[in-house]
Design an enzyme around this catalytic site. Structure first.
Site, mmCIF file in Angstrom:
data_model
loop_
_atom_site.group_PDB
_atom_site.id
_atom_site.type_symbol
_atom_site.label_atom_id
_atom_site.label_comp_id
_atom_site.label_asym_id
_atom_site.label_seq_id
_atom_site.Cartn_x
_atom_site.Cartn_y
_atom_site.Cartn_z
ATOM 1 C CG ASP A 58 0.181 -0.253 2.692
ATOM 2 O OD1 ASP A 58 1.158 0.407 2.445
ATOM 3 O OD2 ASP A 58 -0.687 -1.374 3.418
ATOM 4 C CE LYS A 82 -4.113 -1.116 1.714
ATOM 5 N NZ LYS A 82 -3.888 -2.179 2.517
ATOM 6 N N GLY A 117 -4.626 -11.189 4.118
ATOM 7 C CA GLY A 117 -5.696 -10.853 2.762
ATOM 8 C C GLY A 117 -5.089 -9.726 2.163
#
Length: 206
Positions: A58, A82, A117
């Site tokens: 990220d 994201k 995830g």
């Protein structure tokens, strides 16, 4: 921090705190160690000669990615842009990769992997955008719930953690490599007791 002090700790030695500012909550000295040199040395040795791009999962970890890129020898960096759905806590929607990853060996770095995830979606995104190989490298393998299965099926060539947290046999999978953190801690403890410099272990960057 107060509980450690009450329990009798005079000094704290930690590896890769989630944010460096946590040190400010302790009254006594805190030695904040990095696992980056240990992880980066392994990647450098195993994947020497590869066209590496260091990838942050990220935008918030791009500073860490830059340190990784410098340590590995000046490779380019990329990050996964994201968004999160506010109605779905802990769920991430990966958007696009910012940076050059096509045909390259991508090393996705983070400080810890919990449910896996975010990083599994980053791997898929990189492979979809033409990455040759994807390697995951992180300090703390929390691996809650079915994280191990998610990582094993993510398409990553290798997943590298340190053993700051014990990773039991049932959470291990074929692509997993676990590096021992004990030598780094031992050198830091030796430096403290011999009045040496802990920062010297990290080229003065600690």
């Amino acid at each position: 921090a107060d509980l450690f002090k009450t329990a009798g700790a005079d000094r704290i030695m930690a590896v890769d705190l989630h944010t460096a500012q946590i040190q400010g909550f302790f009254d006594g000295p805190v030695d904040h160690l990095w696992a980056l040199p240990l992880l980066a040395d392994y990647v450098k040795e195993k994947y020497s000669g590869a066209d590496i791009t260091v990838v942050s999962p990220d935008a918030g970890r791009t500073k860490l990615a830059e340190k990784w890129a410098d340590t590995l020898g000046g490779y380019p960096i990329a990050f996964v842009h994201k968004t999160r759905d506010p109605l779905k806590p802990n769920e991430v929607v990966a958007n696009r990769v910012v940076g050059e990853v096509r045909g390259r060996t991508c090393v996705v770095i983070d400080d810890m992997v919990d449910t896996g995830g975010t990083i599994a979606k980053a791997v898929k995104q990189l492979l979809d955008e033409g990455a040759k190989d994807v390697i995951i490298a992180a300090t703390h393998g929390v691996l809650s719930n079915d994280a191990s299965q998610r990582l094993a099926e993510s398409g990553a060539r290798e997943v590298i953690f340190t053993d700051t947290l014990p990773i039991p046999a049932e959470k291990r999978f074929p692509q997993l490599t676990v590096l021992g953190i004990a030598p780094l801690l031992a050198r830091a403890i030796e430096a403290v007791f011999e009045d040496g410099s802990v920062t010297s272990l990290f080229d003065g960057n600690a």
